[in-house]
Design a protein around this motif. Structure first.
Motif, PDB file in Angstrom:
ATOM      1  N   THR A 118      -9.828  -2.503 -11.726  1.00 45.77           N
ATOM      2  CA  THR A 118      -9.885  -1.518 -10.639  1.00 45.77           C
ATOM      3  C   THR A 118      -8.510  -1.325 -10.019  1.00 45.77           C
ATOM      4  N   THR A 119      -7.835  -2.433  -9.732  1.00 40.23           N
ATOM      5  CA  THR A 119      -6.507  -2.359  -9.131  1.00 40.23           C
ATOM      6  C   THR A 119      -5.539  -1.601 -10.039  1.00 40.23           C
ATOM      7  N   GLY A 120      -5.611  -1.860 -11.346  1.00 39.84           N
ATOM      8  CA  GLY A 120      -4.724  -1.183 -12.285  1.00 39.84           C
ATOM      9  C   GLY A 120      -4.961   0.318 -12.336  1.00 39.84           C
ATOM     10  N   ILE A 121      -6.225   0.728 -12.338  1.00 35.74           N
ATOM     11  CA  ILE A 121      -6.548   2.158 -12.369  1.00 35.74           C
ATOM     12  C   ILE A 121      -5.985   2.859 -11.143  1.00 35.74           C
ATOM     13  N   LEU A 122      -6.200   2.266  -9.972  1.00 33.82           N
ATOM     14  CA  LEU A 122      -5.717   2.895  -8.739  1.00 33.82           C
ATOM     15  C   LEU A 122      -4.204   2.823  -8.632  1.00 33.82           C
ATOM     16  N   CYS A 123      -3.600   1.756  -9.145  1.00 37.44           N
ATOM     17  CA  CYS A 123      -2.139   1.641  -9.124  1.00 37.44           C
ATOM     18  C   CYS A 123      -1.512   2.765  -9.940  1.00 37.44           C
ATOM     19  N   ALA A 124      -2.022   2.992 -11.141  1.00 34.12           N
ATOM     20  CA  ALA A 124      -1.503   4.069 -11.985  1.00 34.12           C
ATOM     21  C   ALA A 124      -1.719   5.422 -11.322  1.00 34.12           C
ATOM     22  N   SER A 125      -2.893   5.595 -10.703  1.00 34.66           N
ATOM     23  CA  SER A 125      -3.207   6.868 -10.052  1.00 34.66           C
ATOM     24  C   SER A 125      -2.243   7.160  -8.904  1.00 34.66           C
ATOM     25  N   TYR A 126      -2.071   6.196  -7.999  1.00 35.13           N
ATOM     26  CA  TYR A 126      -1.263   6.437  -6.807  1.00 35.13           C
ATOM     27  C   TYR A 126       0.235   6.409  -7.089  1.00 35.13           C
ATOM     28  N   ALA A 153     -13.768  -2.789  -3.174  1.00 33.16           N
ATOM     29  CA  ALA A 153     -13.107  -1.901  -2.205  1.00 33.16           C
ATOM     30  C   ALA A 153     -11.712  -2.419  -1.869  1.00 33.16           C
ATOM     31  N   SER A 154     -11.581  -3.738  -1.741  1.00 37.56           N
ATOM     32  CA  SER A 154     -10.261  -4.321  -1.502  1.00 37.56           C
ATOM     33  C   SER A 154      -9.349  -4.126  -2.709  1.00 37.56           C
ATOM     34  N   ALA A 155      -9.927  -4.229  -3.910  1.00 35.12           N
ATOM     35  CA  ALA A 155      -9.139  -4.012  -5.127  1.00 35.12           C
ATOM     36  C   ALA A 155      -8.644  -2.569  -5.203  1.00 35.12           C
ATOM     37  N   ILE A 156      -9.471  -1.635  -4.740  1.00 37.91           N
ATOM     38  CA  ILE A 156      -9.072  -0.227  -4.696  1.00 37.91           C
ATOM     39  C   ILE A 156      -7.889  -0.040  -3.748  1.00 37.91           C
ATOM     40  N   SER A 157      -7.998  -0.604  -2.555  1.00 34.61           N
ATOM     41  CA  SER A 157      -6.922  -0.476  -1.577  1.00 34.61           C
ATOM     42  C   SER A 157      -5.641  -1.145  -2.074  1.00 34.61           C
ATOM     43  N   LEU A 158      -5.780  -2.309  -2.706  1.00 27.46           N
ATOM     44  CA  LEU A 158      -4.616  -3.003  -3.234  1.00 27.46           C
ATOM     45  C   LEU A 158      -3.927  -2.167  -4.310  1.00 27.46           C
ATOM     46  N   GLY A 159      -4.727  -1.575  -5.202  1.00 24.47           N
ATOM     47  CA  GLY A 159      -4.150  -0.725  -6.243  1.00 24.47           C
ATOM     48  C   GLY A 159      -3.439   0.489  -5.664  1.00 24.47           C
ATOM     49  N   GLN A 178       5.727   5.200   1.846  1.00 25.17           N
ATOM     50  CA  GLN A 178       5.234   3.882   2.229  1.00 25.17           C
ATOM     51  C   GLN A 178       4.225   3.959   3.378  1.00 25.17           C
ATOM     52  N   LEU A 179       4.125   5.106   4.040  1.00 24.47           N
ATOM     53  CA  LEU A 179       3.057   5.294   5.023  1.00 24.47           C
ATOM     54  C   LEU A 179       1.694   5.244   4.339  1.00 24.47           C
ATOM     55  N   VAL A 180       1.662   5.666   3.077  1.00 22.20           N
ATOM     56  CA  VAL A 180       0.438   5.551   2.276  1.00 22.20           C
ATOM     57  C   VAL A 180       0.258   4.110   1.811  1.00 22.20           C
ATOM     58  N   SER A 181       1.357   3.489   1.387  1.00 19.58           N
ATOM     59  CA  SER A 181       1.292   2.124   0.852  1.00 19.58           C
ATOM     60  C   SER A 181       0.824   1.123   1.897  1.00 19.58           C
ATOM     61  N   VAL A 182       1.408   1.197   3.107  1.00 17.55           N
ATOM     62  CA  VAL A 182       1.097   0.188   4.123  1.00 17.55           C
ATOM     63  C   VAL A 182      -0.356   0.317   4.580  1.00 17.55           C
ATOM     64  N   PHE A 183      -0.881   1.542   4.588  1.00 20.45           N
ATOM     65  CA  PHE A 183      -2.289   1.748   4.931  1.00 20.45           C
ATOM     66  C   PHE A 183      -3.184   1.063   3.903  1.00 20.45           C
ATOM     67  N   ALA A 184      -2.902   1.306   2.618  1.00 14.26           N
ATOM     68  CA  ALA A 184      -3.733   0.741   1.558  1.00 14.26           C
ATOM     69  C   ALA A 184      -3.609  -0.776   1.493  1.00 14.26           C
ATOM     70  N   LEU A 185      -2.385  -1.294   1.644  1.00 10.05           N
ATOM     71  CA  LEU A 185      -2.191  -2.739   1.561  1.00 10.05           C
ATOM     72  C   LEU A 185      -2.872  -3.451   2.727  1.00 10.05           C
ATOM     73  N   THR A 186      -2.761  -2.890   3.916  1.00 16.64           N
ATOM     74  CA  THR A 186      -3.433  -3.474   5.076  1.00 16.64           C
ATOM     75  C   THR A 186      -4.937  -3.479   4.886  1.00 16.64           C
ATOM     76  N   SER A 187      -5.482  -2.395   4.355  1.00 15.75           N
ATOM     77  CA  SER A 187      -6.920  -2.310   4.106  1.00 15.75           C
ATOM     78  C   SER A 187      -7.375  -3.364   3.110  1.00 15.75           C
ATOM     79  N   ALA A 188      -6.579  -3.558   2.044  1.00 18.81           N
ATOM     80  CA  ALA A 188      -6.947  -4.523   1.011  1.00 18.81           C
ATOM     81  C   ALA A 188      -7.030  -5.935   1.563  1.00 18.81           C
ATOM     82  N   ILE A 189      -6.080  -6.288   2.416  1.00 17.99           N
ATOM     83  CA  ILE A 189      -6.040  -7.644   2.964  1.00 17.99           C
ATOM     84  C   ILE A 189      -7.072  -7.816   4.076  1.00 17.99           C
ATOM     85  N   ALA A 190      -7.219  -6.794   4.913  1.00 20.39           N
ATOM     86  CA  ALA A 190      -8.035  -6.926   6.124  1.00 20.39           C
ATOM     87  C   ALA A 190      -9.532  -6.824   5.854  1.00 20.39           C
TER      88      ALA A 190
END
Length: 400
Positions: free
Chosen positions: A215-223, A342-348, A51-63
């Motif tokens: 975009t979000t789906g591709i990155l979600c599957a990847s991560y 870019a936000s969609a990438i971070s969200l995914g 979740q250290l990876v998750s919280v970074f990406a989620l914060t980036s997507a929103i911010a």
């Protein structure tokens, strides 16, 4: 000193922006290869460490869109310097964290800096470089990220064999070097002020929103898998040096996919290229899931690497055709669409890391995450085809 779009391409200035993206690229990938060490040191489960990876990406997507709009009136070099300084501070907090909660807070701080930094750098390069050289300039600066994937991450993992904290310190050092170079070499630049409402205007188009969700789906599957790749490949590749080489190979595969599909998108349409990539990623996940289930351990040692590297080619190759397709949907708002992408990438990335962690917590074996990724890719492929159909209808209606 003020930047203008009539000057020749200033590589002596752009190199420091490339160093900055190099540091964010290392940060974005290196922790995934160190989850067991992080979990052991912070006394948490590996799923929770992910979740250290998750919280970074989620914060980036929103911010990213919020901070981008809030600072749109700022001078660009000032914005880049401030965001990079916050990013460096966040990594220092994580690297020196006495416990999990402090490390998690540090990841939030680092994400706030990185989200603003990436948007500021992209807008700076687009306006600094002459129009005929913008693609070259963006490729040069964003090449820092790709280089980090292939070179910086393996070096970080090598340092991480002694302590998982060392790569975070390395990221902070590289970021500080970039910060000094930017303060000395980067020209000042002011851009027109934009509001958050203006930045979100393209979201009024349902077709474009659906495209961003692809975009979000591709990155979600990847991560879902990449974040826990060490656990998936661990049974057959236990040695630390093996993981380092594997991550190095993944980075090279991503670079190859990015370069190859970029040329294909010019020769064919981005839609066709992206369709082939999505089908390939889905088949790769399905075949990999079956192989991990039924193959012998010696066969898995080979087939697991084949799955991982093919995923690297596909995930790296999806970026160019997807960006080209999104930009074609709203050509008058291309810069804003790229920021939203870019936000969609971070969200995914955040959803994928979280989904993988939740699946492991629910009792799934690490290799079963390939099946979870296949489900996400199936939904993503369907959505992609729906967007393609809507786009075709709109094009036909416009022609009529």
């Amino acid at each position: 000193m003020t930047a203008t779009t009539t000057s020749p391409l200033p590589y002596r200035s752009l190199i420091w922006l490339a160093v900055a993206t190099f540091s964010t690229g290392i940060d974005g990938y290196v922790l995934a290869g160190l989850l067991p060490k992080i979990a052991a040191d912070l006394s948490v489960t590996e799923a929770l460490a992910g979740q250290l990876v998750s919280v970074f990406a989620l914060t980036s997507a929103i911010a990213a869109p919020v901070l981008g709009a809030a600072t749109s009136g700022w001078e660009r070099r000032r914005t880049i310097v401030l965001s990079l300084a916050v990013f460096v501070l966040g990594n220092l907090i994580v690297g020196l964290a006495p416990g999990y909660s402090v490390a998690l807070s540090g990841r939030v701080v680092a994400a706030l800096g990185a989200s603003l930094l990436n948007a500021a750098i992209s807008s700076y390069v687009i306006h600094l470089a002459p129009e005929q050289h913008r693609g070259k300039a963006l490729s040069f600066v964003l090449g820092g990220w790709m280089t980090a994937t292939a070179l910086g991450v393996p070096v970080g993992l090598l340092l991480g064999q002694s302590s998982w904290r060392f790569p975070l310190i390395m990221v902070a050092v590289v970021g500080t070097i970039a910060l000094i170079g930017i303060m000395i070499k980067l020209p000042h630049l002011r851009l027109p002020v934009t509001t958050l409402a203006e930045r979100l205007t393209p979201l009024r188009q349902p077709r474009l929103v659906a495209g961003l969700l692809v975009t979000t789906g591709i990155l979600c599957a990847s991560y879902t898998c990449f974040t826990y790749a060490v656990l998936i490949l661990g049974p057959t590749h236990r040695a630390g040096w093996m993981i380092i080489l594997i991550m190095f190979g993944y980075g090279l595969a991503s670079m190859l996919g990015n370069a190859f599909t970029g040329r294909l998108a010019d020769r064919f349409t981005p839609l066709r290229v992206l369709t082939v990539i999505l089908i390939g990623l889905l088949l790769n996940s399905l075949v990999g899931a079956v192989a991990f289930q039924v193959a012998s351990l010696s066969a898995i040692a080979v087939l697991g690497l084949v799955w991982f590297f093919v995923a690297g080619i596909g995930n790296g190759g999806a970026a160019v055709p997807q960006q080209a397709r999104l930009a074609s949907m709203a050509p008058q708002s291309a810069a804003i669409v790229m920021a939203l992408n870019a936000s969609a990438i971070s969200l995914g990335s955040a959803l994928g890391s979280g989904l993988g962690g939740a699946s492991l917590t629910a009792g799934l074996a690490p290799y079963e995450l390939l099946g979870v990724a296949a489900i996400v890719l199936t939904a993503t492929l369907i959505l992609h085809l729906v967007v393609a159909r809507l786009t075709a209808r709109r094009t036909a209606a416009a022609a009529a």
